[in-house]
Write a protein that holds these residues in place. Structure first.
Motif, PDB file in Angstrom:
ATOM      1  N   ILE A  29      -3.472   0.041  -3.465  1.00 37.78           N
ATOM      2  CA  ILE A  29      -3.159  -1.325  -3.038  1.00 37.78           C
ATOM      3  C   ILE A  29      -2.722  -2.115  -4.253  1.00 37.78           C
ATOM      4  N   SER A  38      -5.000   1.401   3.724  1.00 38.81           N
ATOM      5  CA  SER A  38      -5.026   2.391   2.647  1.00 38.81           C
ATOM      6  C   SER A  38      -5.546   3.731   3.144  1.00 38.81           C
ATOM      7  N   GLU A  39      -6.550   3.671   3.984  1.00 35.57           N
ATOM      8  CA  GLU A  39      -7.104   4.915   4.512  1.00 35.57           C
ATOM      9  C   GLU A  39      -6.085   5.637   5.411  1.00 35.57           C
ATOM     10  N   LEU A  72      -9.269  -8.123   3.306  1.00 37.42           N
ATOM     11  CA  LEU A  72      -9.834  -6.959   2.629  1.00 37.42           C
ATOM     12  C   LEU A  72     -10.015  -5.806   3.607  1.00 37.42           C
ATOM     13  N   LYS A  73     -10.567  -6.083   4.764  1.00 37.79           N
ATOM     14  CA  LYS A  73     -10.749  -5.023   5.763  1.00 37.79           C
ATOM     15  C   LYS A  73      -9.408  -4.435   6.183  1.00 37.79           C
ATOM     16  N   VAL A  75       0.868  -1.174   0.000  1.00 36.55           N
ATOM     17  CA  VAL A  75       0.000   0.000   0.000  1.00 36.55           C
ATOM     18  C   VAL A  75       0.904   1.224   0.000  1.00 36.55           C
ATOM     19  N   ASP A 122     -10.135  -0.187  -7.393  1.00 36.27           N
ATOM     20  CA  ASP A 122     -11.037   0.115  -6.284  1.00 36.27           C
ATOM     21  C   ASP A 122     -11.331  -1.193  -5.568  1.00 36.27           C
ATOM     22  N   LEU A 123     -10.463  -1.523  -4.614  1.00 37.59           N
ATOM     23  CA  LEU A 123     -10.567  -2.807  -3.940  1.00 37.59           C
ATOM     24  C   LEU A 123     -11.888  -2.899  -3.198  1.00 37.59           C
ATOM     25  N   GLY A 124     -12.606  -3.999  -3.451  1.00 38.38           N
ATOM     26  CA  GLY A 124     -13.888  -4.210  -2.800  1.00 38.38           C
ATOM     27  C   GLY A 124     -14.191  -5.686  -2.682  1.00 38.38           C
ATOM     28  N   THR A 125     -15.420  -5.977  -2.278  1.00 34.92           N
ATOM     29  CA  THR A 125     -15.798  -7.374  -2.080  1.00 34.92           C
ATOM     30  C   THR A 125     -15.771  -8.161  -3.387  1.00 34.92           C
ATOM     31  N   LEU A 161      -8.011  -2.191   3.340  1.00 36.58           N
ATOM     32  CA  LEU A 161      -8.745  -0.939   3.182  1.00 36.58           C
ATOM     33  C   LEU A 161      -8.429   0.025   4.318  1.00 36.58           C
TER      34      LEU A 161
END
Length: 1599
Positions: free
Chosen positions: A1075, A1157-1158, A1150-1151, A1069, A1120-1123, A1154
């Protein structure tokens, strides 16, 4: 070679499972390699059941056979006979091979005579005998698998022995002989010590062989021993006697001394080591030993699919080096770039795929997969048939893979199914025409069975594009013959023409090429006419015309082209350019906006100007946006343009500068500029002025001083070629001329498109006796190619003739019209808009003659599946296709009763295109033989030899075949990943899952264990819990509803260890919070590439991922990393030893990513809603935004145009920290308030802001809205409109204008206006419901205009306007027409004297209501016989002189401008008969009335004449046929006499003459005319008077 365990019964091959018969080749190739390795490691050999193969001999077995022979024959030989021993060793090597061949013959003899397997057992001398004699028959299947096998079926077990069948080199042969000599010497030494060995099985084998081949072997041995000494012959005789004696005695064993046993063992070890070293040395010397030609493990299969679906072809190829695979369609390589998205060619894990998307009829073809390496080339074929379904269809049956009837059966309109056979007779052939001539293509279509009233669908195609009827071409179908007629041939008509006949769901087609030669030039030596003149771009100021250059230049180069234009509706052609242009593209200017034009092009050379081309289609001088607007249809009803004004409009605005000015096209003759209109331009239209200047100066000159440009594009002429310019554009309107745009970059005047290079590698190939196929290589770096021209020349003539006059695309063309037996050469030119390339080099000379022949017979006929009364056959394509594509196959079959075959019978009437066919209506338990014949364009080939006998019986095995391409990757010390492909044959039901088995490489077959208890659906599995350093093998089995199928080929052995230098995928990251997955490999080869996959599926086309590779590093970034991105990500490195690594992203990971990244991003105050503005009541303005969360420490700053503002009389500010809403209010927007507004937030280190830009049109719109709201508030203080003026159409087709008012009093007046003239209204409005209306009856074009209604009293006034003009009027008229169309009555039938009339009545008729009539689904072409019209409120279609062809369904469509409304009547059956009878009656009555006898004139009512005078009366009559004339006097027949003469001349004129009239002649006279259509009588009175009497009043004297 492999040895196969024979089946226990001769006929048991018929009960083999389907998948084993189809894929035995791939199964043997892949599966047995691992079995061989396993058995070699165990170093145990079992008895081999020979199956008749002649490949039994090998280096090791030959040596051991010689060793055995030496034991029997060397009892008295000495060690000193070295040379004799070497010769004897060579002889024994040959004898060993002969024994093997005789053993094979013996097995064949035993098999044919029903002998058991045990009588044919041969001993394998390659290793020590196994203590278990029956070990080779042990099954490798589990108990569950055995249940799925039929009775009397033996599982094939293959030995791991290495053999050499063919291709033994000289060095290998010398090495074998050397080894054999050494073995013979060793055995002689052993025999001197008294060692003798006898084995019963060897004696039995020699006894069996000697019974069948004693004479042959004796002769062979005799020839071999001729060169030896006499003692050698005696030794062989002694050995033969000893062998015969051994057959009658029991086996005896002599004990060996310890010294002899040790020495024998040492010599054996030394011999084995020597053999292994020699073999390894020879393997290094013989590099070709490692190479082998391509071989298809899995061949592509044929498919039949529905249109619009996609289909995939799969194949797998083995070979070394790795073969390169190319896909062909009808022998033409598939180019995926020619039609992007149509074809997708892939190769992954050894499986090659060809995917065809959105299949259509053109994809029906034969596809070929060609594999090639340095050892050779091999092809496999598959056919794809694309079907189209018409009518209703049960999709559930389709998706289930089951249809109730064959696809060649169709449902007719009458509800029954038919299988149609379509044949073409009297077909058109390759045709040649000339420009201006007429031509007709046709063929007779025979369809069986013939169904009355069910006509086929006939469609013509040119180069695959449907041909539509036009003024140039017409189609006709007479009921049995289809024709395509060209009224005026042009070169545009040249191409491949195809007629496709469709009957239900079945169709057939036929094709032939049409060539069109140039017309004779009016001036000898002038060039031919250009072709394909079309519009490339059009707008208000110019139209760009494009064309194709002709193939014939008249003998001298073409200097350029002249373009002519003609306004549609006139015949006035005018030349557009003064000097010829060479570029095949030209902008035509000087056009009138909105007018339509047609164009033509003429070529010119030094001799003169050629003939003009065919005219283009009409093109309108309109902007594309205007065209789109005219063609578009509004998506919702228009409610009228409402203009509410309180004061005069403001003054005009000087437009701003245009934007995005660029040079879109530049040639030596012109330059085309394009730009975008300015944002600031007011409400009126704008025009443009174009300026130019020389590069390096600022001396700008206006180009269009006299005629401003109306559209944002312009073409400049009269520029100096090679000179550099810059350009800019200004806007102007009534307010003035605006500022100029930014100048373009320097543009050099000249052609940007270069001439293409000449094609290369021209190769002619024979085709027919009058045609040659020419192929070539396309020129490199060619841009915008239009096509190619091909020319031919007879060798030695020096004259070149064009083979085509319309450029062809591709790199292959068939040249027709050649002379048989002549030798031709060919050359090719490429064409683009810049011109024609140079000629290519001449091809080699070729003699024109036919090159195709009938194909050779198919082979390998197998039974793919068997049922009780049908069998499915499969076969391989003929090795020789005869030079033409295989078009079909014919299958014959015959019964075999007690081994005696019967007569051949035909299985199919129509050729089948696939290499498989189902033969139905067979007899259960009957034995059949089959033969297949192939057919191509040359005819039907020779049938194949009779196949093996197959028994027609129900097969019970329905399990799937073995999975394919089992491989492993990501090998680590405790884990690895297995991948595989589904089986080619899934059995009778789809595959539902897979089982994975594992065992250590050295373990026995009974130690296989499963890795998964329940079947898995994925085609991959990560195997964990491996022992580090252990070697494993794997296999996979597929399962369906019928059970578990055979295992796949083994994967392995593979050692569970992590290779040194192996690295893993690392997640990263960066500072921006991006990511990515990163991987690095230090073991890459120059050809290695990184490939990423998600869940082991490629991610190349994923829009959520980006991959980047550089050197030995690669990175995959998540956008855009997501589910949606959860899964296993794997990076494989090609051209390595399975280097790969994977990374799992689950929900927890994933959590974490994210959140990480934030954290890496800059901290900000989260904004829930950005800064926005809204207008409140009275024109107040509210600026507001909302923060996601605010604390007590959050500070807010308000900034306007980079200056902070504070609360005061002008600004009111408010912050709600609980909701996070920040507000600022302004009472009124003024001009100085235009700018940028920003709300800034700060909470510790976290910052945030939101900005709103209110500049230009945006601010003016907002300011106008605020002022409007303020005026609205003021307006609503008096009488005002709640709903402004609008319209609706009533059920009586009248237009009702209405509006809704409020705040009304008794003193309020309402006045209506149209075009500023007051409209008198009969009734007064009471305003009870607040609705005011104005009714307009029978609305038409005269009612178009601007309607206005005004409310006024002492409190104020308000007005509303409704503009019913242009588009608004069209919208209203469309609705009126819709209401009128809905009022139309059903169609009625009425007969008259001229024919039959169909009519419908409407409320009233408008010209805007478009009426179209169709007959049986086809639009009616109006002629003198069939007419359409409107009389009053009646819309009618008149059919004069009706015929039976006029029967059918008639539809009247009333188009209101948006939709069509239909009324239908069926003029057939009794309705037609009644109408036709009434028409005949009225017609006959009209004919009778028209042709009946009648008196046209000439007779008076009363004739008064003086006595003694002569009376002469003349009367004209008419009738068809000519009438009979008679005269009556006083109702009595009057005869002609001297006194009264009666005459009738020419059938038209009757005369009555009386000489000397007397009073007796007075009376009533009648003229009677009569024919077959009727009679008419004309009465008159003759009155004779004496001179003294006065004539009666009103009488007429006769002269």
């Amino acid at each position: 070679m492999r040895s196969l365990v024979a089946c226990s019964l001769p006929g048991s091959m018929m009960s083999l499972p389907l998948y084993q018969k189809q894929y035995a080749r791939s199964y043997h190739t892949q599966d047995l390699g691992t079995t061989t390795s396993q058995y070699q490691q165990e170093k145990k050999r079992s008895a081999i059941y020979t199956h008749g193969s002649a490949a039994y001999s090998s280096r090791s077995s030959a040596a051991h056979r010689q060793e055995s022979q030496a034991f029997r024959q060397a009892s008295s030989a000495s060690y000193q006979h070295g040379a004799q021993a070497y010769s004897f060793g060579a002889a024994e090597y040959s004898l060993g091979s002969e024994v093997s061949r005789r053993a094979a013959s013996a097995y064949d003899y035993g098999y044919s005579h029903g002998l058991t397997d045990s009588s044919l057992v041969l001993e394998d001398y390659s290793s020590k005998s196994s203590p278990k004699q029956k070990r080779a028959k042990q099954s490798l299947l589990s108990g569950e698998e055995k249940e799925n096998l039929p009775s009397n079926y033996m599982v094939p077990v293959f030995s791991g022995r290495q053999v050499h069948v063919t291709g033994i080199m000289d060095a290998e042969e010398e090495r074998v002989k050397e080894t054999a000599a050494y073995t013979a010497q060793k055995n002689r030494l052993a025999s001197e010590e008294g060692i003798t060995t006898s084995r019963q099985s060897m004696a039995s084998r020699q006894s069996t062989v000697s019974k069948q081949s004693t004479a042959s072997k004796q002769s062979t041995v005799s020839k071999q021993s001729t060169a030896s000494k006499q003692s050698m012959a005696s030794k062989q005789s002694t050995a033969s006697k000893r062998s015969t004696s051994a057959l009658q005695q029991e086996e005896t064993f002599e004990k060996k001394s310890r010294k002899v046993a040790i020495r024998e063992k040492a010599e054996r070890l030394m011999l084995r080591k020597t053999l292994e070293e020699t073999e390894a040395f020879q393997r290094k010397l013989n590099e070709d030993h490692l190479l082998h030609a391509p071989d298809f493990v899995i061949k592509p299969r044929s498919h039949t699919v529905w249109e619009k679906e996609k289909v995939r072809l799969y194949c797998s190829v083995s070979g070394w080096p790795e073969p390169r695979l190319t896909w062909y369609k009808n022998q033409v390589p598939i180019n995926v770039h020619a039609n992007p998205g149509k074809y997708i060619i892939g190769s992954r894990y050894g499986m090659h795929t060809l995917e065809i998307n959105a299949c259509d009829f053109e994809d029906t073809a034969q596809y070929r997969a060609s594999a090639m390496n340095v050892k050779g080339e091999l092809s496999a074929y598959a056919s794809i048939v694309v079907k189209r379904y018409k009518g209703e269809f049960d999709e559930t049956c389709f998706h289930a893979g089951v249809t109730a009837m064959p696809l060649s059966f169709a449902v007719t309109p009458y509800g029954y199914a038919s299988k149609f056979e379509i044949h073409f007779d009297d077909k058109f052939d390759v045709s040649f025409g000339r420009e201006g001539e007429t031509m007709s293509l046709g063929c007779r279509v025979v369809i069986t069975p013939e169904i009355k009233h069910f006509q086929p669908e006939i469609q013509w195609y040119r180069n695959g594009v449907p041909v539509s009827p036009s003024k140039w071409v017409q189609t006709h179908w007479s009921g049995e013959r289809a024709t395509l007629t060209f009224s005026h041939l042009n070169k545009e008509d040249e191409g491949l023409y195809t007629i496709r006949v469709r009957m239900g769901d079945y169709y057939d087609q036929y094709s032939a090429y049409v060539f069109v030669r140039d017309a004779d030039a009016e001036i000898e030596g002038a060039p031919a006419s250009p072709l394909d003149v079309a519009c490339l771009d059009a707008n208000k100021d110019y139209i760009i015309i494009t064309w194709k250059q002709p193939a014939v230049d008249g003998g001298s180069p073409i200097l350029g082209y002249f373009i002519d234009k003609c306004e549609v509706g006139t015949d006035n052609w005018s030349q557009c350019n003064d000097t010829p242009v060479k570029f095949a593209r030209f902008p035509v200017t000087g056009l009138i906006e909105g007018r339509s034009y047609i164009f033509r092009v003429r070529a010119v050379n030094k001799t003169g100007i050629g003939l003009p081309s065919r005219v283009s289609e009409p093109v309108a001088a309109l902007d594309p946006a205007e065209k789109a607007r005219l063609k578009s249809r509004p998506s919702a009803p228009w409610t009228g343009q409402i203009i509410v004004t309180e004061e005069e409009p403001s003054e005009g605005i000087v437009p701003g500068p245009p934007t995005d000015l660029s040079v879109t096209e530049a040639t030596r003759n012109y330059v085309v500029l394009s730009w975008k209109p300015p944002r600031q331009r007011g409400h009126e239209g704008i025009m443009y002025f174009v300026e130019k200047c020389d590069a390096g100066t600022e001396n700008w000159q206006r180009v269009n001083t006299e005629l401003p440009v109306k559209s944002p594009r312009f073409a400049l002429f009269d520029l100096v070629e090679g000179k550099s310019y810059r350009f800019r554009v200004r806007c102007s309107n009534s307010a003035g001329v605006g500022e100029p745009s930014e100048a373009t970059d320097v543009t050099v005047v000249g052609d940007k498109l270069d001439l293409p290079k000449a094609p290369s590698n021209i190769i002619p190939n024979r085709n027919t006796d009058t045609s040659v196929v020419v192929s070539w290589e396309e020129p490199k770096d060619a841009k915008e190619l239009v096509g190619y021209y091909i020319e031919s020349s007879v060798v030695g003539s020096g004259q070149w003739e064009p083979c085509n006059n319309n450029p062809v695309k591709g790199s292959r063309f068939t040249c027709h019209g050649l002379t048989t037996g002549q030798r031709y050469i060919f050359r090719v030119r490429a064409v683009n808009a810049a011109g024609l390339s140079d000629y290519s080099q001449d091809s080699e000379a070729i003699e024109v003659k036919a090159a195709i022949a009938a194909p050779s017979p198919p082979y390998d006929i197998t039974c793919l599946e068997s049922f009780r009364d049908s069998m499915i056959l499969g076969w391989k394509q003929p090795e020789k296709t005869g030079g033409a594509e295989i078009t079909g196959y014919y299958v014959n079959y015959r019964e075999v009763i007690d081994g005696v075959p019967g007569k051949w019978r035909e299985a199919n009437i129509k050729a089948v295109s696939d290499q498989a066919y189902k033969i139905s209506n067979l007899k259960e338990n009957m034995v059949y033989q089959f033969q297949v014949a192939a057919m191509n364009a040359a005819g039907l080939g020779v049938p194949s030899a009779a196949s093996k006998s197959f028994k027609c019986e129900e097969w019970t095995i329905a399990v799937p075949g073995p999975p394919e391409n089992l491989r492993y990757s990501e090998v680590r010390k405790t884990s690895l990943v297995l991948h595989w492909k589904p089986p080619v044959h899934s059995g009778r039901t789809p595959v539902t899952g897979y089982f994975v088995d594992i065992k250590e490489a050295r373990a026995n077959n009974d130690q296989w264990r499963g890795l998964n208890e329940a079947a898995i659906k994925n085609m991959y599995l990560k195997v964990r819990g491996l022992k580090e350093g252990a070697s494993y093998v794997f296999r996979v089995r597929a399962m369906n509803q019928a059970g578990v199928g055979k295992p796949s080929a083994l994967a392995g052995p593979v050692v569970a260890e992590t290779c040194p230098g192996t690295k893993e995928v690392v997640v990263n990251v960066d500072d921006d919070g991006v990511i990515s997955l990163n991987f690095e490999c230090d073991q890459m080869s120059p050809n290695s590439k990184f490939t990423w996959s998600k869940d082991y599926a490629p991610t190349e086309d994923s829009p959520r991922l980006e991959t980047e590779s550089k050197g030995n590093k690669t990175k995959m970034t998540f956008k855009d990393l997501g589910t949606e991105d959860l899964g296993i990500y794997t990076c494989d490195i090609t051209d390595t030893d399975g280097m790969a690594s994977s990374y799992l992203i689950d929900e927890e990971e994933l959590k974490r990513l994210l959140a990480l990244s934030e954290e890496h991003k800059f901290p900000t105050v989260p904004i829930k809603s950005t800064l926005a503005v809204e207008i409140l009541e009275k024109g107040r303005v509210r600026f507001w935004m909302q923060a996601d969360k605010m604390t007590a420490n959050t500070k807010v700053s308000y900034v306007f145009n980079e200056k902070e503002i504070f609360e005061g009389p002008k600004y009111k500010m408010h912050v709600d920290r609980n909701t996070g809403i920040i507000e600022m209010f302004m009472e009124k927007l003024q001009d100085e308030d235009e700018g940028t507004y920003t709300f800034q937030l700060q909470d510790g280190k976290a910052t945030g802001h939101s900005t709103l830009v209110l500049i230009g049109d945006v601010y003016k719109k907002l300011q106008k809205e605020a002022e409007f709201q303020r005026q609205e508030w003021i307006r609503k203080q008096g009488p005002h409109f709640v709903e402004y003026l609008s319209w609706e159409v009533t059920g009586e087709c009248n237009v009702l204008l209405k509006c809704k008012v409020a705040n009304i009093t008794k003193e309020t007046h309402i006045v209506w206006y149209k075009d500023e003239r007051e409209i008198s209204v009969d009734e007064k409005h009471d305003f009870k419901d607040g609705i005011c209306t104005l009714l307009i009856t029978e609305f038409s074009k005269k009612d178009a205009g601007i309607y206005e209604v005004i409310l006024k009293d002492d409190r104020g006034k308000d007005k509303s306007r409704l503009k019913l003009l242009d588009e608004a009027f069209k919208e209203l008229m469309s609705e009126v027409c819709k209401r009128i169309a809905l009022s139309a009555t059903d169609l009625k039938i009425k007969s008259n004297a001229e024919g039959i009339r169909l009519y419908s009545s409407v409320t009233y008729y408008l010209d805007d209501l478009k009426v179209n009539w169709s007959h049986n689904g086809t639009g009616i072409k109006y002629t003198d016989r069939v007419k359409s019209g409107v009389t009053g409120e009646q819309i009618w279609l008149q059919i004069n002189e009706p015929t039976p062809n006029d029967k059918g369904k008639y539809i009247m469509e009333l188009f209101d401008g948006k939709t069509g409304h239909q009324k239908m009547v069926d003029l057939s059956g009794q309705a037609y008969d009644d109408a036709f009878a009434e028409f005949q009656r009225l017609k006959q009555a009209a004919i009778a009335e028209k042709n009946r006898a009648r008196v046209l004139g000439g007779l008076p009512d009363v004739v008064t004449i003086q006595e003694g005078k002569a009376l002469n009366l003349t009367c004209t009559v008419w009738g068809d046929p000519s009438p009979e004339v008679s005269w009556l006097k006083n109702e009595k027949l009057l005869a002609s006499s001297d006194h009264c003469s009666l005459k009738f001349e020419a059938g038209k004129t009757a005369y009555l003459s009386i000489t000397g009239v007397t009073s007796a002649d007075s009376g009533k006279y009648s003229l009677v005319v009569k024919n077959k259509f009727g009679t008419e009588t004309c009465d008159f009175t003759i009155s004779v008077f004496i001179p003294e009497e006065e004539p009666q009043k009103g009488s007429k004297k006769a002269k």
